[in-house]
Design an enzyme around this catalytic site. Structure first.
Site, PDB file in Angstrom:
ATOM      1  N   GLN A 125      -2.224 -11.340   1.624  1.00  0.00           N
ATOM      2  CA  GLN A 125      -1.853 -10.550   0.454  1.00  0.00           C
ATOM      3  C   GLN A 125      -1.309 -11.435  -0.661  1.00  0.00           C
ATOM      4  O   GLN A 125      -0.671 -12.443  -0.393  1.00  0.00           O
ATOM      5  CB  GLN A 125      -0.753  -9.557   0.811  1.00  0.00           C
ATOM      6  CG  GLN A 125      -1.180  -8.379   1.634  1.00  0.00           C
ATOM      7  CD  GLN A 125      -0.006  -7.428   1.843  1.00  0.00           C
ATOM      8  OE1 GLN A 125       1.144  -7.781   1.619  1.00  0.00           O
ATOM      9  NE2 GLN A 125      -0.300  -6.227   2.277  1.00  0.00           N
ATOM     10  N   GLY A 126      -1.553 -11.029  -1.893  1.00  0.00           N
ATOM     11  CA  GLY A 126      -0.942 -11.680  -3.046  1.00  0.00           C
ATOM     12  C   GLY A 126      -0.195 -10.647  -3.870  1.00  0.00           C
ATOM     13  O   GLY A 126      -0.652 -10.253  -4.943  1.00  0.00           O
ATOM     14  N   SER A 128       3.843 -10.335  -3.927  1.00  0.00           N
ATOM     15  CA  SER A 128       5.140 -10.780  -4.440  1.00  0.00           C
ATOM     16  C   SER A 128       5.006 -11.978  -5.363  1.00  0.00           C
ATOM     17  O   SER A 128       4.121 -12.820  -5.190  1.00  0.00           O
ATOM     18  CB  SER A 128       6.063 -11.139  -3.276  1.00  0.00           C
ATOM     19  OG  SER A 128       6.268 -10.024  -2.439  1.00  0.00           O
ATOM     20  N   GLU A 245      -0.304   0.456   4.391  1.00  0.00           N
ATOM     21  CA  GLU A 245       0.665  -0.510   4.910  1.00  0.00           C
ATOM     22  C   GLU A 245       1.953   0.173   5.358  1.00  0.00           C
ATOM     23  O   GLU A 245       2.483  -0.112   6.417  1.00  0.00           O
ATOM     24  CB  GLU A 245       0.977  -1.530   3.820  1.00  0.00           C
ATOM     25  CG  GLU A 245       1.907  -2.638   4.263  1.00  0.00           C
ATOM     26  CD  GLU A 245       2.079  -3.698   3.179  1.00  0.00           C
ATOM     27  OE1 GLU A 245       1.970  -3.344   1.996  1.00  0.00           O
ATOM     28  OE2 GLU A 245       2.311  -4.857   3.534  1.00  0.00           O
ATOM     29  N   ASN A 373      13.010  -2.277   1.502  1.00  0.00           N
ATOM     30  CA  ASN A 373      13.537  -0.943   1.764  1.00  0.00           C
ATOM     31  C   ASN A 373      14.305  -0.396   0.563  1.00  0.00           C
ATOM     32  O   ASN A 373      14.405   0.827   0.392  1.00  0.00           O
ATOM     33  CB  ASN A 373      14.420  -0.981   3.011  1.00  0.00           C
ATOM     34  CG  ASN A 373      13.572  -1.057   4.282  1.00  0.00           C
ATOM     35  OD1 ASN A 373      12.353  -1.247   4.211  1.00  0.00           O
ATOM     36  ND2 ASN A 373      14.212  -0.923   5.427  1.00  0.00           N
ATOM     37  N   GLU A 374      14.829  -1.295  -0.281  1.00  0.00           N
ATOM     38  CA  GLU A 374      15.497  -0.810  -1.493  1.00  0.00           C
ATOM     39  C   GLU A 374      14.480  -0.136  -2.415  1.00  0.00           C
ATOM     40  O   GLU A 374      14.746   0.924  -2.999  1.00  0.00           O
ATOM     41  CB  GLU A 374      16.180  -1.982  -2.227  1.00  0.00           C
ATOM     42  CG  GLU A 374      17.430  -2.505  -1.552  1.00  0.00           C
ATOM     43  CD  GLU A 374      17.122  -3.373  -0.330  1.00  0.00           C
ATOM     44  OE1 GLU A 374      15.944  -3.758  -0.157  1.00  0.00           O
ATOM     45  OE2 GLU A 374      18.046  -3.677   0.443  1.00  0.00           O
TER      46      GLU A 374
END
Length: 390
Positions: A125-126, A128, A245, A373-374
């Site tokens: 994955q790209g 972040s 996801e 989670n935030e």
């Protein structure tokens, strides 16, 4: 809730169990965060494909079995019960694959799905970025369309890209409208990692292995037919990927049920010392019940999807639940083992410490990846509870 399987489901379970018994490697593979282990897991993906067990929910013409979600859940239960190897291409087969089927052109499906299914092409994955964290709306990496419209020129940086060190392809979002803000002006693009201008720099995990990486893009040219969905529609496409996801495919309940069963066995084997702390027994019971509750909730979600429902913002509640459950179970395992829990499994005095320390280290990443989670709590507050943004 009473869960009953049909005769067809029971026969399917027996077929899965028999194949796994005959084919799961007798000795555990090396970690796929090592070069040798990565290759071993790639070969295991090919083995699964040969048996048509690699991605059973995919259509038969794409190498799958056309299995429904109930069969997928059964397969996962048997897979974890057999201690089969972890899936090195989970980003591809569980996340990008379903997204390609929903948004890809027929040509893209033919081009990418087979390599993904066989393990020939491993995907990372790209999402972040250094200044965006996991807030995908803050992505700044640019993809500028060339004057002739034939390719994008990508510049920027991605980080915390799982298994990117040895992966073949990366999928991610890039800003194609430089004047845009937040979730507007983003485009979903598939990038071969052997492209000129790409630098992959490993990031050591807590255990020292390079499970993550930074990816630097320096005037990387990518053909325009590697765009998934329309230009500027990246957010919509990525939300489908994120739904897979967070909601159902990436973390099947079988994984947590297997950990809960190991935790119960660990408690029973060490009950005399564990009961010196009365809270441990309660934590073991709570973990087992929570894992079962997550399983039943997933079956409920599967039933809803099979009746035409969609995964929505409630996927965020799932993500928080399984990531925090994973942390609690491994913390309890280490409490039972006490000081022995700090030993590596191959240490002379390790005894039955098993994989609890490695599992605990990995569990710390659960509340971070797949969207922190935030971020999930913000989604729940805004989209499920209707609370104002400010």
């Amino acid at each position: 809730m009473k869960l009953e399987y049909t005769a067809e489901h029971q026969a399917f379970r027996e077929e899965v169990r028999a194949w796994l018994k005959a084919n799961v490697p007798a000795e555990p593979l090396q970690s796929f965060d090592t070069e040798a282990g990565f290759q071993q897991h790639r070969e295991w993906e090919a083995k699964l494909y040969e048996g048509r067990w690699g991605m059973i929910t995919w259509p038969e013409e794409m190498g799958g079995r056309g299995a429904d979600l109930m069969q997928w859940l059964i397969f996962e239960e048997e897979y974890y019960a057999a201690s089969a190897p972890l899936r090195v291409n989970q980003n591809g087969i569980f996340l990008l694959g379903p997204t390609l089927m929903e948004y890809g052109t027929e040509e893209q499906k033919k081009r990418f799905l087979n390599g993904m299914a066989t393990g020939k092409d491993i995907w990372c994955q790209g999402w972040s970025e250094p200044n965006a964290g996991s807030d995908m709306a803050a992505i700044r990496s640019r993809a500028d369309l060339s004057e002739d419209g034939m390719h994008y020129v990508i510049n920027g940086q991605k980080t915390w890209s799982t298994r990117a060190v040895w992966a073949d392809w990366c999928f991610g979002m890039f800003r194609t409208d430089p004047e845009s803000e937040r979730h507007h002006g983003l485009t979903f693009i598939l990038v071969p990692l052997d492209s000129e201008g790409i630098t992959v720099r490993p990031i050591p995990q807590l255990d020292g292995l390079p499970g993550f990486a930074e990816i630097f893009f320096d005037n990387v040219k990518v053909p325009v037919d590697c765009r998934l969905g329309g230009e500027g529609e990246g957010w919509k496409v990525a939300m489908a990927t994120a739904g897979f996801e967070r909601g159902l495919m990436l973390r099947s309940p079988a994984r947590f049920q297997e950990t809960a069963r190991r935790l119960v066995a660990l408690y029973k084997a060490n009950q005399q010392s564990a009961d010196e702390d009365p809270s441990i027994r309660d934590e073991v019971l709570s973990a087992y019940m929570d894992a079962e509750a997550y399983c039943l909730t997933t079956y409920q979600t599967a039933c809803r999807l099979m009746q035409g429902g969609k995964i929505g913002a409630e996927a965020s509640t799932n993500k928080i639940f399984w990531s925090e459950l994973d942390q609690r179970m491994h913390a309890t395992g280490l409490k039972i083992l006490a000081t022995r829990g700090e030993l590596e499994p191959d240490s002379p005095d390790a005894g039955d410490v098993g994989r609890w320390l490695d599992g605990w280290l990995f569990a710390q990443s659960g509340p971070i990846y797949a969207g922190t989670n935030e971020i999930q709590r913000n989604i729940i507050a805004e989209r499920m509870l209707g609370m104002p943004r400010k």
